[in-house]
Design a protein around this motif. Sequence first.
Motif, PDB file in Angstrom:
ATOM      1  N   PHE A 159      12.288   0.231  36.080  1.00  0.00           N
ATOM      2  CA  PHE A 159      12.446   2.040  35.134  1.00  0.00           C
ATOM      3  C   PHE A 159      11.159   1.831  34.731  1.00  0.00           C
ATOM      4  O   PHE A 159      10.296   0.857  33.687  1.00  0.00           O
ATOM      5  N   GLU A 160      10.901   3.349  34.936  1.00  0.00           N
ATOM      6  CA  GLU A 160       9.196   3.024  34.335  1.00  0.00           C
ATOM      7  C   GLU A 160       9.968   4.287  33.227  1.00  0.00           C
ATOM      8  O   GLU A 160       9.577   4.231  32.096  1.00  0.00           O
ATOM      9  N   ARG A 161      10.428   5.652  33.702  1.00  0.00           N
ATOM     10  CA  ARG A 161      10.644   6.832  32.370  1.00  0.00           C
ATOM     11  C   ARG A 161      11.564   7.967  33.291  1.00  0.00           C
ATOM     12  O   ARG A 161      11.020   8.186  34.516  1.00  0.00           O
ATOM     13  N   TYR A 162      12.013   8.322  32.289  1.00  0.00           N
ATOM     14  CA  TYR A 162      12.582   9.750  32.571  1.00  0.00           C
ATOM     15  C   TYR A 162      11.977  10.585  32.511  1.00  0.00           C
ATOM     16  O   TYR A 162      11.181  11.332  31.832  1.00  0.00           O
ATOM     17  N   VAL A 240       9.015   5.845  43.139  1.00  0.00           N
ATOM     18  CA  VAL A 240      10.137   5.594  44.010  1.00  0.00           C
ATOM     19  C   VAL A 240      10.670   6.985  42.911  1.00  0.00           C
ATOM     20  O   VAL A 240      11.314   6.486  41.854  1.00  0.00           O
ATOM     21  N   VAL A 241      11.093   7.810  43.425  1.00  0.00           N
ATOM     22  CA  VAL A 241      11.780   8.872  42.356  1.00  0.00           C
ATOM     23  C   VAL A 241      12.507   9.863  42.852  1.00  0.00           C
ATOM     24  O   VAL A 241      12.273  10.297  44.392  1.00  0.00           O
ATOM     25  N   CYS A 242      13.915  10.218  42.847  1.00  0.00           N
ATOM     26  CA  CYS A 242      14.378  11.663  43.534  1.00  0.00           C
ATOM     27  C   CYS A 242      14.502  12.612  42.279  1.00  0.00           C
ATOM     28  O   CYS A 242      15.854  13.099  41.708  1.00  0.00           O
ATOM     29  N   ILE A 270      10.688  19.501  35.795  1.00  0.00           N
ATOM     30  CA  ILE A 270      10.864  18.278  37.419  1.00  0.00           C
ATOM     31  C   ILE A 270      11.316  17.116  37.022  1.00  0.00           C
ATOM     32  O   ILE A 270      10.701  17.040  35.716  1.00  0.00           O
ATOM     33  N   LYS A 271      12.410  16.947  36.764  1.00  0.00           N
ATOM     34  CA  LYS A 271      13.228  15.888  36.604  1.00  0.00           C
ATOM     35  C   LYS A 271      13.606  14.873  37.470  1.00  0.00           C
ATOM     36  O   LYS A 271      12.980  15.147  38.153  1.00  0.00           O
ATOM     37  N   GLY A 272      13.933  13.861  36.085  1.00  0.00           N
ATOM     38  CA  GLY A 272      14.544  12.723  37.235  1.00  0.00           C
ATOM     39  C   GLY A 272      14.129  11.340  36.780  1.00  0.00           C
ATOM     40  O   GLY A 272      13.458  11.163  36.311  1.00  0.00           O
ATOM     41  N   ALA A 273      15.111  10.203  37.729  1.00  0.00           N
ATOM     42  CA  ALA A 273      14.552   9.032  37.217  1.00  0.00           C
ATOM     43  C   ALA A 273      13.293   8.472  38.048  1.00  0.00           C
ATOM     44  O   ALA A 273      13.769   8.093  38.969  1.00  0.00           O
ATOM     45  N   LEU A 274      12.124   7.671  37.359  1.00  0.00           N
ATOM     46  CA  LEU A 274      10.970   6.976  37.915  1.00  0.00           C
ATOM     47  C   LEU A 274      11.202   5.948  37.646  1.00  0.00           C
ATOM     48  O   LEU A 274      11.284   5.392  37.096  1.00  0.00           O
ATOM     49  N   PHE A 275      10.807   4.861  38.782  1.00  0.00           N
ATOM     50  CA  PHE A 275      11.167   4.272  38.880  1.00  0.00           C
ATOM     51  C   PHE A 275      10.063   3.557  40.445  1.00  0.00           C
ATOM     52  O   PHE A 275       9.247   3.934  40.744  1.00  0.00           O
ATOM     53  N   ASN A 276      10.104   2.199  40.543  1.00  0.00           N
ATOM     54  CA  ASN A 276       8.420   1.241  40.436  1.00  0.00           C
ATOM     55  C   ASN A 276       9.300   0.315  41.701  1.00  0.00           C
ATOM     56  O   ASN A 276      10.164  -0.916  40.381  1.00  0.00           O
TER      57      ASN A 276
END
Length: 499
Positions: A159-162, A240-242, A270-276
């Motif tokens: 997890f990077e950030r919301y 990757v993010v949805c 624009i929102k959503g969970a950003l992952f690496n």
Amino acid sequence: MDIKTNYEDYTISGEELFCQKQVITQSNIDVSQKGEISKILFNEANSVIVKTQIIGKQIKIQGKTFVKVCYCDNENNIKGLDYVIDFTESVLTNDLLKDETIDFKSNVIDSIATIIGEEIRVQNVIQLWGYKIVSNEQKLLTQIDGAIYKTQEATIQTFERYLNEFETITQDISIEKPIDEVILYTPKSAIISVESMENKVNIVGQISVDILYKSNNEIEQKIEDFTFSKEIDSIGSKPVVCPYILINDSRLIIPSDMKGQIRLELDTFIKGALFNIEQKEIIEDLYSPSVNIETTKNNYEYFSKVGLTINESRLNATAKMEDNIKKIISISITKEDIVPIVEQDGIFVSEGIIYASIIYINDNDETNSHIVEMPYAFEVNNSKELINCDVYPEVLVLGIYSKIKSANEVELIVNVVSGLCNCKKIDLNGISEVVIKEEKKECHCAIRIYKPQKGESLWDVAKRIGVGMDEISKQNNDIKDVMDGNENILVFKEIGTSY
């Protein structure tokens, strides 16, 4: 023989739904200055979460609902009003969470407007979904010297950030006819494309705005669709993010001459969970011909984000009115009901209902409205990618077409764009600890012949005879990954165990 090991620490993260709750809001809107109301033609509402605050195990949620009502006064004039209703809600949790690791989404699942004297009473039912980031610390064996081992390519999601990316979107809209007044306008939005690149994500969204206005004492409708893009920076090489988009405020700027172009301004987030995502080689099994080794293995299952899947479909419906149609004034999408994604025999299905409101003039020159329900469904069938059932899809209608079929029937065709988040189930098998026991007694042999059992894998054979898979394959050209039981495996090497 010395055994040397190397471990790496990983933080593996995923997003989970931890809370669902409904909020009911009610507000009485004073319309006495707008004249007496004869009937409500349609109303619609959407909501956004503006702030969340964690105090101990309590989460305080602040949101607002944008209400739009179209109605007729006693002189059969069509009027419109915009209203914002603030709401607050509290949620109790079992865990101590952090503000930066939670996200709340909201959706108005029902909205009713009724006339109460000189007021319009609006009641909304709002569904809340709370998501949290769950992280698991893993120490995994990545390298070992002095042993034969088997590796696995592991997907590590961190997890990077919301996201909370603010963007003001501006669009000039051409209006051919002069504008007497704008009765009502409704912007809607959805994400239609996400492209992941190194250290960045490019997000494309679609906006559809429905404008109802009066020109030369006639009611006119203008629907404008347009796209926008936003680039998001990331610290990872494979982000990757949805994402999803919220319209927090809107403005319609009309020129002084009331014709030509009008300007739409939208304040969006624009929102959503950003992952690496990283691909790592880890050791999942090992064997030593010289010493006995005990291992502690970890098995960890989680859902890794794959990305956004977009589906486009066309819906048809026939609306039958209670009276004859003289003229259709407007057709507006007032609500999109969405149900969770469900699995049926390996196929993932999303269903819902699109609600369209038709405003028309009947044979008696009265203004009426009719609500049309248009069910929809789309399927995703992919055995390698599982749909995260906690994620609700976004739906946006792009394009409404109508045709009068008979005196009291109208045929509707709408184009629907739906987006859902794809996830892949990851089964991570790794070694977290290696303990070396006593040394084995060695027997030195120049040539060995091993007859495997049917169904044994090449790795099983390597473990049994204490020789690496590469060495076995090099000395036995026709060897297969799975044995059929007829092989004679020759090994021209000194080995450290008997069989």
